[in-house]
Motif scaffolding. Structure first.
Motif, PDB file in Angstrom:
ATOM      1  N   GLU A  14       0.847  -1.201   0.000  1.00 16.93           N
ATOM      2  CA  GLU A  14       0.000   0.000   0.000  1.00 16.93           C
ATOM      3  C   GLU A  14       0.881   1.250   0.000  1.00 16.93           C
ATOM      4  OE1 GLU A  14      -2.737  -3.130   1.652  1.00 16.93           O
ATOM      5  OE2 GLU A  14      -0.640  -2.558   1.969  1.00 16.93           O
ATOM      6  N   HIS A  54      -4.581   0.892  -1.964  1.00 19.14           N
ATOM      7  CA  HIS A  54      -4.655  -0.244  -1.051  1.00 19.14           C
ATOM      8  C   HIS A  54      -4.959  -1.516  -1.836  1.00 19.14           C
ATOM      9  CE1 HIS A  54      -9.129  -0.489  -1.007  1.00 19.14           C
ATOM     10  NE2 HIS A  54      -9.042   0.812  -1.239  1.00 19.14           N
ATOM     11  N   SER A  55      -4.953  -2.645  -1.151  1.00 25.59           N
ATOM     12  CA  SER A  55      -5.012  -3.956  -1.808  1.00 25.59           C
ATOM     13  C   SER A  55      -6.382  -4.312  -2.356  1.00 25.59           C
ATOM     14  CB  SER A  55      -4.574  -5.036  -0.817  1.00 25.59           C
ATOM     15  OG  SER A  55      -5.475  -5.092   0.287  1.00 25.59           O
ATOM     16  N   GLY A  56      -7.423  -3.611  -1.920  1.00 23.21           N
ATOM     17  CA  GLY A  56      -8.764  -3.905  -2.407  1.00 23.21           C
ATOM     18  C   GLY A  56      -9.697  -4.449  -1.348  1.00 23.21           C
ATOM     19  N   THR A 179      -9.754   1.153  -5.217  1.00 22.96           N
ATOM     20  CA  THR A 179      -8.474   0.870  -4.565  1.00 22.96           C
ATOM     21  C   THR A 179      -7.566   2.094  -4.523  1.00 22.96           C
ATOM     22  OG1 THR A 179      -7.460   0.103  -6.636  1.00 22.96           O
ATOM     23  CG2 THR A 179      -8.562  -1.547  -5.260  1.00 22.96           C
TER      24      THR A 179
END
Length: 244
Positions: A14, A54-56, A179
């Protein structure tokens, strides 16, 4: 003068970025209520923007933007927003919420517009109202059960007192945005020398930004814990001359 950006990453991948003006000008406090158009300097405000990736996974997200409470000036925060790019997954619900908010705020906004339109001697107030309206039109609405909000905060980093704003974004709201999440803060720099007349310390400490992503018991700090806990943006504030 010019804008610059700074970025930090977590070990999980992230990232958090902040960008904005690195050489703003502070204005004398009396300019805000200066009357008359001849010789009155234009409205001066600056937009500082943060964006994170961010990763989702849907996460509760806290983003903090801090300005040093040092030098011969102070920051006056005017408006905080979170941007979104329509249409989102639940665009109809978002639009319905915006429509309800406008219906509730309509009479107040109409009255405020009438008042500011008549303030020909207060160009600063008209400019503030215009800038805030511009940002509000592009900001995400408050969705029931997923309301985002901001609060004023302070912190001490090293030996420097910082003042700023913190965004609180619930997981469902973040999931709708995507994201990559972006917010902004509109500020003015107001000239304010120390009461004892002591000269300001140089150089000016930087603008700081950080984020905390929470998913259950998993917590990710952006850009990281310890000495690298903040993304930094250089800052050098130049004072404008007082009105004569």
């Amino acid at each position: 003068m010019g804008a610059a950006w700074g970025r930090g990453r977590a070990q999980t991948g992230e990232w958090l970025e902040v960008y904005g003006e690195t050489e703003p000008r502070s204005i004398p406090l009396e300019r805000i209520f200066a009357t008359g158009s001849d010789g009155t300097p234009p409205f001066t405000a600056y937009l500082y923007i943060w964006t994170l990736g961010h990763s989702g996974d849907a996460r509760r997200t806290e983003v903090t933007l801090l300005f040093p409470a040092e030098g011969d000036w102070r920051v006056k925060d005017l408006q905080a927003v979170v941007y979104h790019l329509p249409p989102v997954q639940e665009e109809r619900a978002w639009r319905d919420t915006l429509a309800k908010d406008l219906r509730v705020a309509g009479p107040m906004l109409e009255a405020f517009g009438t008042v500011t339109a008549g303030l020909t001697g207060f160009p600063e107030l008209n400019a503030v109202a215009s800038a805030v309206a511009h940002l509000n039109a592009r900001s995400a609405p408050q969705i029931q059960n997923d309301e985002w909000y901001v609060r004023r905060v302070h912190d001490t980093v090293g030996e420097t007192l910082y003042q700023g704003v913190e965004w609180i974004l619930p997981p469902g709201f973040v999931n709708q945005i995507g994201t990559r999440v972006t917010g902004a803060l509109l500020v003015q720099f107001i000239g304010a020398a120390h009461a004892d007349g002591a000269p300001a310390d140089n150089p000016t400490p930087p603008v700081l930004a950080r984020a905390i992503l929470t998913h259950g018991k998993e917590v990710t700090e952006l850009p990281g814990p310890g000495a690298d806990a903040y993304v930094e943006l250089p800052l050098r504030v130049t004072p404008d001359e007082p009105l004569t």
